[in-house]
Design a protein around this motif. Structure first.
Motif, PDB file in Angstrom:
ATOM      1  N   MET A 146      25.564  63.499  22.667  1.00 39.65           N
ATOM      2  CA  MET A 146      25.370  62.782  21.406  1.00 39.65           C
ATOM      3  C   MET A 146      26.634  62.890  20.558  1.00 39.65           C
ATOM      4  O   MET A 146      27.252  63.947  20.511  1.00 39.65           O
ATOM      5  CB  MET A 146      24.183  63.362  20.634  1.00 39.65           C
ATOM      6  N   GLY A 147      26.987  61.800  19.922  1.00 42.19           N
ATOM      7  CA  GLY A 147      28.148  61.793  19.044  1.00 42.19           C
ATOM      8  C   GLY A 147      29.482  61.671  19.760  1.00 42.19           C
ATOM      9  O   GLY A 147      30.533  61.747  19.130  1.00 42.19           O
ATOM     10  N   PHE A 148      29.457  61.454  21.076  1.00 44.30           N
ATOM     11  CA  PHE A 148      30.699  61.386  21.852  1.00 44.30           C
ATOM     12  C   PHE A 148      31.661  60.330  21.316  1.00 44.30           C
ATOM     13  O   PHE A 148      32.876  60.491  21.377  1.00 44.30           O
ATOM     14  CB  PHE A 148      30.402  61.076  23.329  1.00 44.30           C
ATOM     15  N   GLU A 149      31.100  59.254  20.784  1.00 46.18           N
ATOM     16  CA  GLU A 149      31.937  58.134  20.341  1.00 46.18           C
ATOM     17  C   GLU A 149      32.814  58.495  19.144  1.00 46.18           C
ATOM     18  O   GLU A 149      33.785  57.798  18.848  1.00 46.18           O
ATOM     19  CB  GLU A 149      31.069  56.902  20.033  1.00 46.18           C
ATOM     20  N   LYS A 150      32.493  59.599  18.477  1.00 48.99           N
ATOM     21  CA  LYS A 150      33.281  60.055  17.324  1.00 48.99           C
ATOM     22  C   LYS A 150      34.289  61.127  17.715  1.00 48.99           C
ATOM     23  O   LYS A 150      35.005  61.638  16.864  1.00 48.99           O
ATOM     24  CB  LYS A 150      32.345  60.598  16.246  1.00 48.99           C
ATOM     25  N   LEU A 159      36.910  58.037  29.942  1.00 44.58           N
ATOM     26  CA  LEU A 159      37.943  57.150  30.497  1.00 44.58           C
ATOM     27  C   LEU A 159      38.576  57.766  31.741  1.00 44.58           C
ATOM     28  O   LEU A 159      38.828  57.062  32.732  1.00 44.58           O
ATOM     29  CB  LEU A 159      38.995  56.858  29.431  1.00 44.58           C
ATOM     30  N   ASP A 160      38.820  59.073  31.724  1.00 43.01           N
ATOM     31  CA  ASP A 160      39.393  59.752  32.882  1.00 43.01           C
ATOM     32  C   ASP A 160      38.440  59.709  34.074  1.00 43.01           C
ATOM     33  O   ASP A 160      38.871  59.498  35.215  1.00 43.01           O
ATOM     34  CB  ASP A 160      39.747  61.207  32.547  1.00 43.01           C
ATOM     35  N   ARG A 161      37.154  59.915  33.819  1.00 49.25           N
ATOM     36  CA  ARG A 161      36.160  59.867  34.905  1.00 49.25           C
ATOM     37  C   ARG A 161      36.119  58.474  35.530  1.00 49.25           C
ATOM     38  O   ARG A 161      36.032  58.342  36.749  1.00 49.25           O
ATOM     39  CB  ARG A 161      34.772  60.237  34.379  1.00 49.25           C
ATOM     40  N   ILE A 162      36.156  57.457  34.697  1.00 46.68           N
ATOM     41  CA  ILE A 162      36.134  56.081  35.200  1.00 46.68           C
ATOM     42  C   ILE A 162      37.404  55.798  36.000  1.00 46.68           C
ATOM     43  O   ILE A 162      37.345  55.264  37.116  1.00 46.68           O
ATOM     44  CB  ILE A 162      35.956  55.080  34.037  1.00 46.68           C
ATOM     45  N   ALA A 163      38.552  56.151  35.454  1.00 45.60           N
ATOM     46  CA  ALA A 163      39.826  55.888  36.132  1.00 45.60           C
ATOM     47  C   ALA A 163      39.915  56.612  37.476  1.00 45.60           C
ATOM     48  O   ALA A 163      40.480  56.081  38.440  1.00 45.60           O
ATOM     49  CB  ALA A 163      40.987  56.291  35.226  1.00 45.60           C
ATOM     50  N   ALA A 164      39.355  57.806  37.553  1.00 44.43           N
ATOM     51  CA  ALA A 164      39.447  58.601  38.782  1.00 44.43           C
ATOM     52  C   ALA A 164      38.745  57.944  39.964  1.00 44.43           C
ATOM     53  O   ALA A 164      39.162  58.124  41.111  1.00 44.43           O
ATOM     54  CB  ALA A 164      38.877  60.003  38.541  1.00 44.43           C
ATOM     55  N   VAL A 165      37.692  57.177  39.699  1.00 44.84           N
ATOM     56  CA  VAL A 165      36.920  56.589  40.803  1.00 44.84           C
ATOM     57  C   VAL A 165      37.129  55.084  40.956  1.00 44.84           C
ATOM     58  O   VAL A 165      36.648  54.489  41.911  1.00 44.84           O
ATOM     59  CB  VAL A 165      35.413  56.915  40.673  1.00 44.84           C
ATOM     60  N   LYS A 178      26.466  50.909  19.657  1.00 44.93           N
ATOM     61  CA  LYS A 178      27.402  51.928  20.127  1.00 44.93           C
ATOM     62  C   LYS A 178      28.132  51.482  21.399  1.00 44.93           C
ATOM     63  O   LYS A 178      29.349  51.612  21.501  1.00 44.93           O
ATOM     64  CB  LYS A 178      26.658  53.234  20.390  1.00 44.93           C
ATOM     65  N   GLN A 179      27.390  50.954  22.372  1.00 47.47           N
ATOM     66  CA  GLN A 179      28.012  50.619  23.651  1.00 47.47           C
ATOM     67  C   GLN A 179      29.022  49.481  23.511  1.00 47.47           C
ATOM     68  O   GLN A 179      30.116  49.541  24.082  1.00 47.47           O
ATOM     69  CB  GLN A 179      26.961  50.297  24.715  1.00 47.47           C
ATOM     70  N   GLU A 180      28.695  48.461  22.756  1.00 45.27           N
ATOM     71  CA  GLU A 180      29.610  47.332  22.589  1.00 45.27           C
ATOM     72  C   GLU A 180      30.881  47.769  21.861  1.00 45.27           C
ATOM     73  O   GLU A 180      31.999  47.415  22.256  1.00 45.27           O
ATOM     74  CB  GLU A 180      28.928  46.198  21.810  1.00 45.27           C
ATOM     75  N   VAL A 181      30.706  48.552  20.801  1.00 42.01           N
ATOM     76  CA  VAL A 181      31.844  49.011  20.009  1.00 42.01           C
ATOM     77  C   VAL A 181      32.732  49.938  20.841  1.00 42.01           C
ATOM     78  O   VAL A 181      33.962  49.804  20.840  1.00 42.01           O
ATOM     79  CB  VAL A 181      31.364  49.698  18.712  1.00 42.01           C
ATOM     80  N   TRP A 182      32.122  50.871  21.589  1.00 39.04           N
ATOM     81  CA  TRP A 182      32.906  51.814  22.383  1.00 39.04           C
ATOM     82  C   TRP A 182      33.699  51.080  23.469  1.00 39.04           C
ATOM     83  O   TRP A 182      34.899  51.335  23.648  1.00 39.04           O
ATOM     84  CB  TRP A 182      32.018  52.897  22.996  1.00 39.04           C
ATOM     85  N   VAL A 183      33.039  50.193  24.206  1.00 38.27           N
ATOM     86  CA  VAL A 183      33.745  49.461  25.267  1.00 38.27           C
ATOM     87  C   VAL A 183      34.881  48.642  24.673  1.00 38.27           C
ATOM     88  O   VAL A 183      36.004  48.643  25.200  1.00 38.27           O
ATOM     89  CB  VAL A 183      32.783  48.576  26.086  1.00 38.27           C
ATOM     90  N   ASN A 184      34.622  47.944  23.581  1.00 41.05           N
ATOM     91  CA  ASN A 184      35.669  47.138  22.966  1.00 41.05           C
ATOM     92  C   ASN A 184      36.847  48.008  22.523  1.00 41.05           C
ATOM     93  O   ASN A 184      38.011  47.656  22.730  1.00 41.05           O
ATOM     94  CB  ASN A 184      35.113  46.341  21.798  1.00 41.05           C
ATOM     95  N   ARG A 185      36.553  49.138  21.921  1.00 41.56           N
ATOM     96  CA  ARG A 185      37.614  50.028  21.438  1.00 41.56           C
ATOM     97  C   ARG A 185      38.501  50.539  22.581  1.00 41.56           C
ATOM     98  O   ARG A 185      39.708  50.740  22.397  1.00 41.56           O
ATOM     99  CB  ARG A 185      37.003  51.216  20.702  1.00 41.56           C
TER     100      ARG A 185
END
Length: 191
Positions: A146-150, A159-165, A178-185
């Protein structure tokens, strides 16, 4: 591919049916050498209301590669306003239809990363996906705290986990907006 867009509630919604939306995402995945992050948003009435006051969500919608009508009220309003959208294309149905397309076609396997939900949910989903769609490979799952986006360090970990695979598709289930804002950012850091 270019599709008609209908302006409704301050949103330019792609006038696409499910098959067209699946084909567009499939083309993004199969595009040779294109590592640009494209993302899909699926507005419902709640999004239409949130967009009036939430700058981050508005920016996400402006950057989205595809905007698909999720809610029935959006479809009904489009017809009443004589800006008809062909059908409802919710993200919860788009994802399995995309998996079906890769499972039935002659395409290469689809590599998927599942981001979100409560601890363990994504892992159970990955097991169910493997049983139903043998050509869809779950290459990673992560349930952020919870609160990871902040927290910049938490976002970087994702981002590192995604890039690794190096997945073809990241399925995000973090809740709106939250999901739309985080992905866009972070779209410039997601291949």
């Amino acid at each position: 591919m270019s599709y008609l867009k209908q302006q409704l509630f301050g949103i330019e919604i792609d006038a696409m049916n499910m098959d067209q939306a699946v084909e567009q995402v499939r083309q993004w995945v199969l595009a040779p050498g294109d590592l640009t992050c494209q993302f899909v948003v699926t507005p419902n009435v709640d999004h239409a209301v949130l967009l009036q006051e939430h700058e981050g969500l508005r920016q996400a919608y402006e950057s989205a590669g595809m905007i698909l009508a999720d809610g029935h009220p959006i479809i009904w309003a489009s017809r009443l306003l004589r800006k008809p959208l062909p059908e409802r294309v919710p993200g919860s149905e788009l994802v399995p239809c995309l998996f079906d397309a890769f499972n039935q076609g002659n395409d290469r396997p689809l590599r998927v990363f599942l981001l979100g939900a409560a601890e363990g949910v994504a892992d159970r989903a990955a097991n169910n996906m493997a049983a139903q769609w043998p050509t869809v490979e779950t290459v990673g799952t992560y349930s952020p705290p919870m609160g990871f986006e902040k927290d910049a360090a938490q976002s970087q970990e994702i981002l590192d986990r995604i890039a690794a695979v190096q997945p073809d598709v990241v399925v995000v289930g973090l809740g709106a907006p939250k999901q739309e804002v985080w992905v866009n950012r972070h779209r410039d850091q997601i291949q």
